[in-house]
Design an enzyme around this catalytic site. Structure first.
Site, PDB file in Angstrom:
ATOM      1  N   SER A  33      -7.293   7.223  -5.517  1.00  0.00           N
ATOM      2  CA  SER A  33      -6.046   7.360  -6.279  1.00  0.00           C
ATOM      3  C   SER A  33      -6.172   6.647  -7.616  1.00  0.00           C
ATOM      4  O   SER A  33      -6.500   5.467  -7.672  1.00  0.00           O
ATOM      5  CB  SER A  33      -4.883   6.700  -5.537  1.00  0.00           C
ATOM      6  N   HIS A  64      -5.183  13.585  -6.291  1.00  0.00           N
ATOM      7  CA  HIS A  64      -6.546  13.837  -5.817  1.00  0.00           C
ATOM      8  C   HIS A  64      -6.901  15.289  -6.081  1.00  0.00           C
ATOM      9  O   HIS A  64      -6.207  16.191  -5.634  1.00  0.00           O
ATOM     10  CB  HIS A  64      -6.647  13.577  -4.310  1.00  0.00           C
ATOM     11  N   HIS A  86      -8.003  11.822   3.528  1.00  0.00           N
ATOM     12  CA  HIS A  86      -7.521  10.606   4.197  1.00  0.00           C
ATOM     13  C   HIS A  86      -7.258  10.873   5.675  1.00  0.00           C
ATOM     14  O   HIS A  86      -6.872  11.979   6.053  1.00  0.00           O
ATOM     15  CB  HIS A  86      -6.223  10.116   3.544  1.00  0.00           C
ATOM     16  N   SER A 214      -7.793   3.754   2.897  1.00  0.00           N
ATOM     17  CA  SER A 214      -9.026   4.545   2.733  1.00  0.00           C
ATOM     18  C   SER A 214     -10.246   3.647   2.754  1.00  0.00           C
ATOM     19  O   SER A 214     -10.214   2.554   3.306  1.00  0.00           O
ATOM     20  CB  SER A 214      -8.954   5.300   1.392  1.00  0.00           C
ATOM     21  N   ASN A 237       0.291  -2.534  -6.746  1.00  0.00           N
ATOM     22  CA  ASN A 237       1.631  -3.038  -6.403  1.00  0.00           C
ATOM     23  C   ASN A 237       1.477  -4.317  -5.579  1.00  0.00           C
ATOM     24  O   ASN A 237       0.432  -4.536  -4.971  1.00  0.00           O
ATOM     25  CB  ASN A 237       2.393  -1.989  -5.575  1.00  0.00           C
ATOM     26  N   HIS A 251       4.869   5.893  -3.335  1.00  0.00           N
ATOM     27  CA  HIS A 251       3.636   6.565  -3.767  1.00  0.00           C
ATOM     28  C   HIS A 251       3.641   6.873  -5.272  1.00  0.00           C
ATOM     29  O   HIS A 251       2.641   6.612  -5.962  1.00  0.00           O
ATOM     30  CB  HIS A 251       3.424   7.822  -2.915  1.00  0.00           C
TER      31      HIS A 251
HETATM   32  N1  HPA Z   1      -0.260  -0.404   1.116  1.00  0.00           N
HETATM   33  C1  HPA Z   1      -1.161   0.491   1.570  1.00  0.00           C
HETATM   34  N2  HPA Z   1      -1.839   1.290   0.765  1.00  0.00           N
HETATM   35  C2  HPA Z   1      -1.637   1.171  -0.550  1.00  0.00           C
HETATM   36  C3  HPA Z   1      -0.730   0.257  -1.081  1.00  0.00           C
HETATM   37  C4  HPA Z   1       0.007  -0.581  -0.198  1.00  0.00           C
HETATM   38  O1  HPA Z   1       0.837  -1.420  -0.597  1.00  0.00           O
HETATM   39  N3  HPA Z   1      -0.771   0.396  -2.443  1.00  0.00           N
HETATM   40  C5  HPA Z   1      -1.688   1.362  -2.698  1.00  0.00           C
HETATM   41  N4  HPA Z   1      -2.217   1.835  -1.559  1.00  0.00           N
END
Ligand code: HPA
Length: 277
Positions: A33, A64, A86, A214, A237, A251
């Site tokens: 991503s 993707h 995934h 992943s 994040n 997302h």
């Molecule tokens: N958790 C799981 N997968 C992720 C996160 C998250 O906070 N951020 C980006 N992929």
């Protein structure tokens, strides 16, 4: 006795690719991503849509694109998986890791696996990069389960899953790209729901610095195939519960943050590739 599988032999798909493109890649890049735009810097010799390649998964997660590229970057012949399948999409881990086996069959010796991840380490900020030092597999599954592939062990040693020299190369690459590179342990969950704050507190106590959905399956298969592996996360994040009272994890927010860092990510990965000459 080998159990039945609907997947073709990875070597068969690899020879089909080799017939159509003579370039012999030594490096593999798996772009997760937000890392998709990295592919734009590659001098592409041949692009294959995953749907053209027997055994390749056709996923549909936004961000993707589902293409295998063969080409060169800074003179290094490489194969790029632009987009991955995934576990949370419903693929088996055998399907998720099929393309990694094809890369190995094409002659790839070194693999860089990238992803977006939530930051658990309190020092991490959204937009940071993290070189993986190790991982914790809490996906509840392992792609090496099942019949032993001919000529490979299923009891794969993971004491140095992430190659220390490649790790050092990532750190130098980040410096040259003018960005900081954190380091840490990546914890993999199956998803697709994000975590609860209680889960993140537990993962923190387990020693995780970042969490994602992943990477670990591909790394396990790559190590089984004898590839040297490096891992790179973009922290998109704060993990659940660590982002203040009004935090949510979504997302689109993960993708938007990864996109903001795509230019620097491209520079960083390019500098890494340069160091593999
Ligand atoms: N958790 C799981 N997968 C992720 C996160 C998250 O906070 N951020 C980006 N992929």
């Amino acid at each position: 006795m080998a159990r039945k599988t609907s997947l073709p032999q990875p070597a068969a798909t690899a020879s089909l690719i080799a017939q159509r493109c003579p370039l012999q890649p030594t490096l593999g890049l798996i772009l997760g991503s937000g890392f998709g735009p990295v592919a734009e810097a590659v001098e592409v010799e041949r692009a294959f849509a995953y749907r053209e390649l027997p055994g390749f998964p056709v996923g549909a997660v936004s961000g993707h694109s589902g293409r295998l590229l063969l080409g060169r970057w800074h003179g290094v012949p490489l194969a790029v998986l632009q987009g991955r399948a995934h576990f949370y999409e419903g693929f088996t881990l055998e399907e998720v890791t099929f393309a990694t086996r094809v890369l190995a069959a094409l002659g790839v010796k070194t693999l860089l696996v990238t992803n977006a991840a939530g930051g658990i380490n309190p020092k991490f900020r959204p937009g940071d990069f993290m070189a993986l030092t190790d991982h914790i597999n809490l996906m509840g599954a392992n792609p090496l389960r099942g019949p032993e592939p001919v000529g490979l062990t299923r009891f794969v040693d993971l004491t140095r899953a992430y190659d220390p020299e490649l790790h050092a190369a990532l750190e130098k690459a980040a410096k040259s790209a003018g960005t900081k590179c954190r380091e840490g342990v990546y914890l993999a969950v199956s998803g697709p729901s994000y975590e609860t704050p209680a889960e993140i507190r537990a993962f923190s106590r387990l020693g995780a610095d970042a969490v994602g959905m992943s990477t670990v399956p591909e790394v396990l298969v790559a190590r089984q195939c004898g590839l040297r592996v490096a891992g790179l996360s973009c922290i998109t994040n704060a993990a659940a519960g660590l982002g203040g009272k009004h935090q949510t994890v979504t997302h689109p927010e993960v993708l938007a943050q990864a996109k903001r860092r795509a230019k620097v990510a491209t520079k960083l990965v390019g500098e890494f590739v340069k160091r593999l000459k």
